[in-house]
Design a protein around this motif. Structure first.
Motif, mmCIF file in Angstrom:
data_model
loop_
_atom_site.group_PDB
_atom_site.id
_atom_site.type_symbol
_atom_site.label_atom_id
_atom_site.label_comp_id
_atom_site.label_asym_id
_atom_site.label_seq_id
_atom_site.Cartn_x
_atom_site.Cartn_y
_atom_site.Cartn_z
ATOM 1 N N ASN A 184 79.062 54.749 78.972
ATOM 2 C CA ASN A 184 78.904 53.388 78.459
ATOM 3 C C ASN A 184 80.272 52.737 78.343
ATOM 4 O O ASN A 184 81.272 53.442 78.150
ATOM 5 N N SER A 239 73.253 47.484 81.694
ATOM 6 C CA SER A 239 72.419 48.545 81.141
ATOM 7 C C SER A 239 71.601 48.036 79.957
ATOM 8 O O SER A 239 70.378 48.229 79.885
ATOM 9 N N VAL A 240 72.270 47.361 79.038
ATOM 10 C CA VAL A 240 71.566 46.829 77.860
ATOM 11 C C VAL A 240 70.553 45.772 78.289
ATOM 12 O O VAL A 240 69.420 45.732 77.797
ATOM 13 N N ARG A 265 73.121 39.115 94.076
ATOM 14 C CA ARG A 265 72.883 40.392 94.783
ATOM 15 C C ARG A 265 71.996 41.326 93.958
ATOM 16 O O ARG A 265 71.460 42.302 94.501
ATOM 17 N N ASN A 266 71.844 41.054 92.672
ATOM 18 C CA ASN A 266 71.030 41.929 91.817
ATOM 19 C C ASN A 266 69.657 41.340 91.484
ATOM 20 O O ASN A 266 68.952 41.872 90.612
ATOM 21 N N TYR A 273 74.350 33.644 87.294
ATOM 22 C CA TYR A 273 75.204 33.142 86.201
ATOM 23 C C TYR A 273 76.524 32.576 86.698
ATOM 24 O O TYR A 273 77.219 31.888 85.964
ATOM 25 N N ALA A 289 72.988 40.083 76.627
ATOM 26 C CA ALA A 289 73.529 41.440 76.742
ATOM 27 C C ALA A 289 75.015 41.388 77.095
ATOM 28 O O ALA A 289 75.638 42.429 77.289
ATOM 29 N N ILE A 290 75.532 40.195 77.198
ATOM 30 C CA ILE A 290 76.955 39.980 77.471
ATOM 31 C C ILE A 290 77.547 39.333 76.214
ATOM 32 O O ILE A 290 77.051 38.306 75.753
ATOM 33 N N THR A 309 80.034 33.115 77.335
ATOM 34 C CA THR A 309 78.634 33.331 77.728
ATOM 35 C C THR A 309 77.702 32.919 76.595
ATOM 36 O O THR A 309 76.661 32.289 76.816
ATOM 37 N N ARG A 344 77.320 41.728 70.184
ATOM 38 C CA ARG A 344 78.576 41.829 69.432
ATOM 39 C C ARG A 344 78.364 42.672 68.175
ATOM 40 O O ARG A 344 77.408 42.457 67.432
ATOM 41 N N PRO A 345 79.252 43.645 67.956
ATOM 42 C CA PRO A 345 79.087 44.473 66.754
ATOM 43 C C PRO A 345 79.304 43.645 65.481
ATOM 44 O O PRO A 345 79.924 42.574 65.538
ATOM 45 N N MET A 374 84.484 54.099 84.479
ATOM 46 C CA MET A 374 83.702 53.182 83.628
ATOM 47 C C MET A 374 84.575 52.036 83.144
ATOM 48 O O MET A 374 84.128 50.885 83.064
ATOM 49 N N SER A 428 78.627 47.309 88.396
ATOM 50 C CA SER A 428 77.605 46.284 88.642
ATOM 51 C C SER A 428 76.283 46.984 88.877
ATOM 52 O O SER A 428 76.144 47.745 89.840
ATOM 53 N N ALA A 429 75.324 46.739 87.983
ATOM 54 C CA ALA A 429 73.966 47.275 88.141
ATOM 55 C C ALA A 429 73.977 48.761 88.459
ATOM 56 O O ALA A 429 73.350 49.211 89.404
HETATM 57 N N1 NAP Z 1 76.939 46.374 69.502
HETATM 58 C C1 NAP Z 1 76.563 47.474 70.082
HETATM 59 O O1 NAP Z 1 76.091 48.418 69.413
HETATM 60 C C2 NAP Z 1 76.671 47.628 71.594
HETATM 61 C C3 NAP Z 1 76.101 48.752 72.172
HETATM 62 C C4 NAP Z 1 76.122 48.869 73.565
HETATM 63 C C5 NAP Z 1 76.759 47.919 74.335
HETATM 64 N N2 NAP Z 1 77.370 46.881 73.731
HETATM 65 C C6 NAP Z 1 78.044 45.875 74.570
HETATM 66 O O2 NAP Z 1 77.060 45.284 75.408
HETATM 67 C C7 NAP Z 1 77.663 44.859 76.630
HETATM 68 C C8 NAP Z 1 76.836 45.369 77.780
HETATM 69 O O3 NAP Z 1 76.909 46.778 77.824
HETATM 70 P P1 NAP Z 1 76.311 47.527 79.078
HETATM 71 O O4 NAP Z 1 76.461 48.967 78.879
HETATM 72 O O5 NAP Z 1 74.979 46.971 79.334
HETATM 73 O O6 NAP Z 1 77.316 47.022 80.202
HETATM 74 P P2 NAP Z 1 77.340 47.243 81.779
HETATM 75 O O7 NAP Z 1 76.068 47.841 82.266
HETATM 76 O O8 NAP Z 1 78.604 47.941 82.118
HETATM 77 O O9 NAP Z 1 77.454 45.723 82.273
HETATM 78 C C9 NAP Z 1 77.774 45.447 83.595
HETATM 79 C C10 NAP Z 1 76.938 44.261 84.041
HETATM 80 O O10 NAP Z 1 77.298 43.101 83.285
HETATM 81 C C11 NAP Z 1 76.919 41.977 84.057
HETATM 82 N N3 NAP Z 1 77.716 40.800 83.651
HETATM 83 C C12 NAP Z 1 79.044 40.749 83.432
HETATM 84 N N4 NAP Z 1 79.402 39.491 83.055
HETATM 85 C C13 NAP Z 1 78.265 38.753 83.041
HETATM 86 C C14 NAP Z 1 77.965 37.398 82.725
HETATM 87 N N5 NAP Z 1 78.918 36.538 82.350
HETATM 88 N N6 NAP Z 1 76.689 36.988 82.789
HETATM 89 C C15 NAP Z 1 75.699 37.836 83.169
HETATM 90 N N7 NAP Z 1 75.921 39.132 83.487
HETATM 91 C C16 NAP Z 1 77.189 39.581 83.421
HETATM 92 C C17 NAP Z 1 77.192 42.373 85.491
HETATM 93 O O11 NAP Z 1 76.149 41.779 86.233
HETATM 94 P P3 NAP Z 1 76.238 41.565 87.819
HETATM 95 O O12 NAP Z 1 76.538 42.900 88.390
HETATM 96 O O13 NAP Z 1 74.875 41.053 88.173
HETATM 97 O O14 NAP Z 1 77.329 40.563 88.060
HETATM 98 C C18 NAP Z 1 77.152 43.912 85.490
HETATM 99 O O15 NAP Z 1 76.090 44.438 86.251
HETATM 100 C C19 NAP Z 1 79.086 45.399 76.616
HETATM 101 O O16 NAP Z 1 79.939 44.355 76.198
HETATM 102 C C20 NAP Z 1 79.032 46.470 75.544
HETATM 103 O O17 NAP Z 1 80.274 46.714 74.964
HETATM 104 C C21 NAP Z 1 77.316 46.698 72.381
#
Ligand code: NAP
Length: 348
Positions: free
Chosen positions: A44, A174-175, A197-198, A213, A238-239, A244, A265-266, A334, A339-340
């Motif tokens: 992650n 992922s989220v 592309r996704n 986006y 999820a961003i 955003t 956001r935490p 990581m 991406s996806a």
């Molecule tokens: N508070 C908490 O407990 C907690 C827990 C987990 C995660 N998080 C946070 O949640 C976020 C997502 O985590 P994750 O593991 O899901 O990340 P991830 O899978 O690594 O996210 C990558 C994806 O984000 C997309 N992306 C990036 N910028 C974007 C935008 N402006 N608009 C739309 N899509 C965008 C990309 O999409 P494309 O490939 O389609 O461009 C890429 O596929 C991170 O910031 C993480 O730190 C917080």
């Protein structure tokens, strides 16, 4: 299982790199806990961030074992556990929250506990299943907790469509992928953003309205497509980037329905600047998740949804290494971003 069979990829001190592979105590499950022999772990974004910035832990917590997402086989159970040795499971590893390395995923045997623990059916491999732990938990908090979007909870087998729309911003993450599928199971119509592309991934997960986006007109495009199509139940971003979230607020203000943006956001993150009045925003802390939410999602719904295929383990995994020695390289990969895709390391 000999008592010296466990090994871990340890972070020896705050900001220490690389992780060091060495012996670890064999954990003994208490209460409802289980010991899992870990087959696969997923990475992650927070894993390398915690290593690099030494957040979430105190200096006294080191040496420590990181890692949030795991899949494996139950090898021992606590006296009150309903699980049985030999069962195939996935779990959210909780070492940060408990400040206890026994619960970290980057080791061969770790402790896990309900509610963030569920059996996986035979049609789901360990590599597939391990991608869900933190993504699904984070999404479930944003979608269903009473202080966030407070959506209807998904029932086993899924809910009938309710005609309300949820926009999931960042559906290829992922989220976001977990959020799309959990909200859809709860009966909502899903709109989502990703890179073009996704879009096929979004389609596969049942997204009805898709937006790129990176388009300069994305806000107008979303509003034009969703206006009059149903009541908005809110937006889950999820961003976490402030720019955003400001885009999400601009969208929701122009649509009918719940004016709420749930974020990743935490707690304690600074407020987003220029946030419009009248739009609620919520932060995300799975440790504050209500038991009725975790029980409904992890306990009652998830296993059946994996079995009937309505919940897919997305984004798809890519194995980037084998063994504890491969975890540091996976962390470094990581930190460059994906991406996806979920990066996975196999231990067995
Ligand atoms: N508070 C908490 O407990 C907690 C827990 C987990 C995660 N998080 C946070 O949640 C976020 C997502 O985590 P994750 O593991 O899901 O990340 P991830 O899978 O690594 O996210 C990558 C994806 O984000 C997309 N992306 C990036 N910028 C974007 C935008 N402006 N608009 C739309 N899509 C965008 C990309 O999409 P494309 O490939 O389609 O461009 C890429 O596929 C991170 O910031 C993480 O730190 C917080």
């Amino acid at each position: 299982m000999s008592s010296n069979a466990n090994k871990a990829a340890w972070i020896s001190a705050p900001k220490a790199t690389p992780l060091e592979v060495g012996p670890a105590p064999m954990p003994t499950p208490q209460g409802t806990e289980v010991t899992i022999q870990i087959h696969s772990v997923a990475l992650n974004p927070a894993d390398p961030v915690v290593q690099r910035l030494a957040i979430l832990l105190e200096p006294k917590d080191y040496p420590f074992i990181l890692g949030c997402d795991m899949a494996g086989t139950v090898v021992a159970v606590g006296p009150s556990s309903t699980f049985k040795p030999g069962e195939r499971v996935i779990a959210l590893a909780a070492s940060w929250g408990r400040k206890d390395p026994k619960y970290g995923a980057f080791q061969l045997y770790a402790l896990a506990d309900t509610p963030f623990l569920t059996k996986i059916p035979d049609n789901v491999s360990f590599n597939e299943g391990c991608v869900l732990g933190l993504g699904l938990t984070t999404a479930a908090y944003a979608l269903f907790n009473p202080d966030t979007l407070a959506l209807d909870l998904p029932k086993p087998g899924g809910n009938a469509p309710n005609g309300k729309i949820v926009l999931v911003w960042g559906g290829a993450s992922s989220v976001g992928a977990c959020g799309i599928q959990a909200a859809k199971a709860a009966g909502y119509t899903i709109a989502s953003t990703a890179s073009a592309r996704n879009f096929e991934l979004l389609r596969e997960m049942g997204v009805e309205y898709m937006f790129d986006y990176s388009s300069a007109t994305v806000i107008d495009d979303i509003v034009a497509a969703l206006k009059g199509k149903g009541e908005m139940a809110g937006i889950f971003s999820a961003i976490g980037k402030p720019e955003t979230l400001v885009q999400c607020a601009a969208v929701i203000q122009r649509l009918e329905g719940r004016q709420h943006v749930a974020t990743v956001r935490p707690p304690g993150f600074p407020a987003v600047e220029n946030w419009p009045e009248g739009v609620e925003i919520s932060n995300n802390a799975s440790s504050h998740m209500k038991s009725e939410v975790s029980g409904a999602v992890w306990g009652a719904w998830l296993e059946g949804a994996l079995r009937d295929g309505s919940m897919k383990c997305r984004p798809k995994y890519e194995v980037v290494g084998k063994g504890l020695e491969a975890v540091q390289d996976a962390m470094d990969l990581m930190s460059k971003g994906v991406s996806a895709k979920k990066l996975v390391v196999e231990f067995i």
